[in-house]
Design a protein around this motif. Structure first.
Motif, PDB file in Angstrom:
ATOM      1  N   UNK A  81       0.668  -1.273   0.024  1.00 54.86           N
ATOM      2  CA  UNK A  81      -0.039   0.088  -0.022  1.00 54.86           C
ATOM      3  C   UNK A  81       0.558   1.180  -0.019  1.00 54.86           C
ATOM      4  N   UNK A  82       1.914   1.277   1.055  1.00 52.14           N
ATOM      5  CA  UNK A  82       2.601   2.429   0.970  1.00 52.14           C
ATOM      6  C   UNK A  82       3.531   2.612  -0.216  1.00 52.14           C
ATOM      7  N   UNK A  88       3.637   5.185  -7.866  1.00 53.08           N
ATOM      8  CA  UNK A  88       2.768   5.731  -8.591  1.00 53.08           C
ATOM      9  C   UNK A  88       2.649   7.314  -8.527  1.00 53.08           C
ATOM     10  N   UNK A  89       2.802   7.700  -7.301  1.00 56.33           N
ATOM     11  CA  UNK A  89       2.814   9.424  -6.953  1.00 56.33           C
ATOM     12  C   UNK A  89       4.037  10.096  -7.276  1.00 56.33           C
ATOM     13  N   UNK A  90       5.243   9.388  -6.953  1.00 56.18           N
ATOM     14  CA  UNK A  90       6.504  10.116  -6.869  1.00 56.18           C
ATOM     15  C   UNK A  90       6.641  10.654  -5.513  1.00 56.18           C
ATOM     16  N   UNK A  91       5.657  10.264  -4.460  1.00 56.04           N
ATOM     17  CA  UNK A  91       5.730  11.218  -3.270  1.00 56.04           C
ATOM     18  C   UNK A  91       5.917  10.092  -1.965  1.00 56.04           C
ATOM     19  N   UNK A  95       3.751  12.124   2.653  1.00 60.68           N
ATOM     20  CA  UNK A  95       2.942  13.183   1.866  1.00 60.68           C
ATOM     21  C   UNK A  95       1.642  12.511   1.347  1.00 60.68           C
ATOM     22  N   UNK A  96       1.609  11.337   0.857  1.00 55.63           N
ATOM     23  CA  UNK A  96       0.570  10.796   0.210  1.00 55.63           C
ATOM     24  C   UNK A  96      -0.498   9.879   1.110  1.00 55.63           C
ATOM     25  N   UNK A 137      -6.752  10.665  -2.422  1.00 49.41           N
ATOM     26  CA  UNK A 137      -6.572  10.804  -4.008  1.00 49.41           C
ATOM     27  C   UNK A 137      -5.410  11.569  -4.130  1.00 49.41           C
ATOM     28  N   UNK A 138      -4.952  11.294  -5.346  1.00 43.11           N
ATOM     29  CA  UNK A 138      -3.549  11.900  -5.866  1.00 43.11           C
ATOM     30  C   UNK A 138      -3.720  11.759  -7.411  1.00 43.11           C
ATOM     31  N   UNK A 139      -2.689  12.459  -8.233  1.00 48.23           N
ATOM     32  CA  UNK A 139      -2.562  12.598  -9.524  1.00 48.23           C
ATOM     33  C   UNK A 139      -1.398  11.839  -9.749  1.00 48.23           C
ATOM     34  N   UNK A 140      -1.524  10.560 -10.611  1.00 50.90           N
ATOM     35  CA  UNK A 140      -0.298   9.661 -10.706  1.00 50.90           C
ATOM     36  C   UNK A 140       0.680  10.403 -11.779  1.00 50.90           C
TER      37      UNK A 140
END
Length: 361
Positions: A81-82, A88-91, A95-96, A137-140
């Motif tokens: 999960x982490x 996928x996020x670069x975070x 942060x995510x 939610x995040x922009x991948x």
């Protein structure tokens, strides 16, 4: 062991963002830069659970082991999960906000299975909203790259537990070979092996070797059929270690809690009633202190384990008051006796080290 957020899976994704003209969130992995240059097709593949220790099930002369450019760390906790969300996020998880299999959902007052939107402790409780889509939610990176590069073919390939997913890794490779015939492309491919097998067999079972050999054969087939202007980047989200369960689900320590434990069996979060904190620490250290390291919230955040950046607004909800981290062969049985022979998400080095494998003609 702590993650190195300068040489981690997070930095691979940021190198890809940087390559495609998107401002990175964190330091791009410098070793990738010369490999990315002038490539028309970049294939980013994550094999779940294929840590450095798991890769040793293969002989040294196999394609995958011969092309390990360096060892990277995963994130903390080193769990799907982490880690896949960081890829996928670069975070970072800081942060995510995705930190484990189950996380506290204040909006429905339950421990929610993040990827399945279920109540972990009460299967009869139907959640009213999709927690992750609404609050995490995040922009991948694919969306960001596609926006910046409108002429680039961009695609995410997932197993068939997702809509339009693929029934086998072989089918994914078929699709990647087809995509390689296009003008230019960036793809991200996730497959849930060898993790799925290792959980039930342990890290050195013959079935694990067979699974890795199958995956290697498919990667070799892909490598042989793509063009010279293709780069295959192969990583993992974490390794695994063999484990033994420690009973938690009927332990009297639960009576000291405000909410049920969550996150992961090897990095378990506790929500303790304020008046019970000293009693909790004493009971925990007496009964579990030889098997788990107990950190309070402040120590966890100060350690930098979760990374840096802009703190997710719900992170404090998720990390509770204490976290118990296993650096040995132990996991909590949080709900019932566990069938797992191997697991991840703890503080042991084998869980954190993952390969960076680069394949180009």
């Amino acid at each position: 062991m702590l993650p190195n957020y300068q040489k981690s899976i997070v930095n691979v994704s940021n190198a890809l963002l940087n390559h495609y003209g998107v401002k990175p969130f964190h330091t791009p992995l410098e070793v990738l830069k010369p490999y990315l240059k002038d490539k028309k097709h970049i294939m980013y593949i994550l094999l779940d659970g294929m840590g450095m220790n798991i890769l040793k099930n293969l002989s040294e002369n196999t394609l995958l082991r011969q092309n390990v450019k360096m060892a990277l760390t995963s994130v903390f906790p080193p769990t799907t999960v982490a880690a896949t969300t960081s890829v996928l996020s670069g975070l970072t998880p800081y942060e995510h906000g995705h930190i484990g299999w189950t996380q506290y959902n204040r909006f429905e007052d339950c421990q929610t299975v993040i990827f399945q939107n279920l109540d972990f402790y009460d299967e009869t409780h139907i959640l009213k909203n999709e927690f992750a889509k609404t609050h995490l939610a995040y922009e991948n990176i694919l969306e960001k790259i596609a926006k910046k590069n409108p002429n680039l073919f961009v695609k995410k390939l997932f197993p068939d537990f997702e809509e339009h997913g693929y029934p086998s890794f072989e089918a994914m490779v078929d699709e990647l070979i087809s995509i390689s015939k296009k003008e230019s492309s960036f793809t991200y491919t996730y497959w849930n092996e060898p993790d799925y097998t290792i959980h039930s067999t342990g890290i050195h079972d013959g079935k694990v070797k067979l699974q890795l050999e199958y995956l290697t054969q498919q990667i070799e087939r892909l490598y042989q059929q793509v063009t010279k202007d293709t780069l295959i980047i192969l990583i993992a989200d974490h390794g695994l270690v063999n484990v033994e369960g420690v009973e938690l689900h009927h332990h009297p320590i639960l009576e000291l809690l405000d909410k049920m434990p969550s996150v992961e069996p090897r990095s378990t979060v506790f929500f303790v009633k304020k008046e019970n904190q000293k009693a909790f620490e004493a009971m925990f250290n007496s009964d579990f202190g030889s098997k788990f390291t107990l950190l309070n919230k402040e120590t966890l955040l100060a350690s930098g384990r979760l990374g840096s950046g802009i703190k997710h607004p719900l992170l404090d909800d998720f990390i509770g008051d204490y976290i118990a981290i296993s650096e040995g062969p132990f996991m909590f049985n949080m709900k019932e006796n566990s069938p797992f022979k191997a697991h991840h998400a703890g503080g042991y080095p084998d869980e954190l080290w993952v390969p960076l494998i680069l394949l180009e003609k």
